[in-house]
Design an enzyme around this catalytic site. Structure first.
Site, PDB file in Angstrom:
ATOM      1  CG  HIS A   1     -37.818  37.687  18.148  1.00  0.00           C
ATOM      2  ND1 HIS A   1     -37.184  37.351  16.978  1.00  0.00           N
ATOM      3  CD2 HIS A   1     -38.942  38.365  17.789  1.00  0.00           C
ATOM      4  CE1 HIS A   1     -37.894  37.813  15.960  1.00  0.00           C
ATOM      5  NE2 HIS A   1     -38.960  38.430  16.419  1.00  0.00           N
TER       6      HIS A   1
ATOM      7  CG  ASN B   1     -38.809  40.301  13.200  1.00  0.00           C
ATOM      8  OD1 ASN B   1     -38.441  39.128  13.253  1.00  0.00           O
ATOM      9  ND2 ASN B   1     -39.924  40.727  13.762  1.00  0.00           N
TER      10      ASN B   1
ATOM     11  CB  CYS C   1     -41.055  36.097  15.752  1.00  0.00           C
ATOM     12  SG  CYS C   1     -41.409  37.083  14.304  1.00  0.00           S
TER      13      CYS C   1
END
Ligand code: UT7
Length: 326
Positions: free
Chosen positions: A253, A283, A113
């Site tokens: 994020h 996500n 990520c």
């Protein structure tokens, strides 16, 4: 001093929406639990015909158009992804060919990520050193393809999207001011995919054991994520003589609303200066910050002269921050 400045931003998410109500039919979960623990209400999922490069190309085309450039102007392509179309060639190579970036070298960066900041920072370095004038940075994922839709701990979170930015060299007092990248491999077993690599090459056995899906100890990831977000945000601000009060917009994020809220609070950033779209996308790994940036611009949340802070955290663990003047 030469800086890298973002001159075009694009984003793309697959059409298919997977809602919390849909997930209620697949695993033992509830809309209430998901919203309360993650802030996520729906996410986008690629169909069987869509691979990561398909999403990446759509985002990149939009970024190029908005930058008023043609593919031949691009000298380098840096793609953050953990879900490439195949082990090789890279998504960067596929994008390079299909977009027609004839002059460009390309590379994929795997930082889970944190692939957003890793790709942005990598692209920016080639500009700051004077090597290239125009670089395409992309974050693209089809995390649904490595998601076990019988595992309620991961399938409620992970989703698909792509975002892209075009960086251009500038001598103006704007663009990327500073960057930090970090990693700490001791935590690798908290978030990883065991099968399909050289440790456990794909066999009928690895597939039967569901080793081709992402595994996560979410609760433990959560705690480290908040701490690292806070540390890296505070460090990059103080090193450059800023405090949270100077930040116009924080784009973290988008992993979980609770992580975003906890980290922002500790950094002293009120939520009205924090961009959130995890409720609609879940996500999306390396894509998330790019997609959030695109939406923040479209919503008029960023104007010339604003100080923008970005930070991302992911499996590995890998994390980092980017500070820029818009
Ligand atoms: O992108 C960067 C890397 N990833 C992340 O940053 C993700 C970080 N982690 C998280 O977002 C959260 O840890 C989760 C959303 C994954 C889980 O939330 P949590 O508040 O940490 O829950 P938990 O894992 O501590 O589980 C609490 C309870 C457990 O039940 P018991 O043992 O208390 O009876 C779980 O089995 O919630 C249960 N649970 C669920 N219940 C309903 C776990 N997942 C679900 C679910 N629906 N989907």
């Amino acid at each position: 001093m030469t800086r890298a400045r973002i001159i075009g931003v694009g984003a793309y998410a697959p059409k298919r929406v997977l809602s919390n109500a849909d997930l209620e039919k697949m695993v033992a979960t509830s809309d209430e639990w998901i919203v309360q623990r993650t802030g996520i209400r729906e996410r986008r999922i690629a169909d069987d015909t869509e691979a990561t490069s398909d999403l990446a190309i759509k985002a990149a085309q939009q970024a190029l158009e908005r930058a008023n450039l043609v593919p031949e102007d691009i000298e380098f392509i840096a793609v953050g992804t953990t879900t490439p179309d195949m082990v090789f060639p890279s998504v960067g190579n596929i994008v390079q060919h299909r977009l027609g970036c004839r002059r460009a070298g390309s590379v994929d960066l795997m930082a889970a990520c944190a692939g957003s900041v890793y790709s942005l920072v990598t692209g920016a370095q080639f500009i700051q050193t004077g090597k290239y004038k125009r670089v395409l940075c992309i974050g693209a994922e089809t995390l649904s393809k490595i998601t076990d839709f019988t595992d309620r701990g991961t399938c409620i979170l992970l989703a698909d999207a792509a975002g892209a930015v075009v960086l251009e060299a500038t001598e103006e007092d704007r663009g990327i001011i500073d960057v930090d990248l970090y990693s700490d491999g001791q935590y690798w077993e908290l978030l990883y995919m065991p099968g399909g690599g050289s440790r456990h090459p794909a066999t009928a056995e690895t597939v039967a054991q569901r080793m081709h899906y992402a595994k996560m100890k979410g609760n433990e990831v959560f705690k480290v994520a908040v701490r690292m977000f806070v540390e890296c945000a505070e460090k990059i601000l103080s090193r450059n003589g800023f405090t949270a009060a100077d930040v116009s917009l924080f784009i973290p994020h988008q992993a979980n609303l609770r992580i975003i809220e906890a980290a922002s609070k500790r950094v002293n950033l009120p939520m009205d200066r924090v961009f959130v779209n995890v409720d609609r996308y879940g996500n999306t790994g390396a894509a998330s910050i790019y997609v959030a940036l695109e939406e923040a611009l479209a919503a008029g949340r960023i104007k010339r002269g604003d100080l923008i802070l970005m930070a991302a955290f992911g499996g590995g663990f890998a994390w980092g921050a980017v500070l820029m003047r818009w």
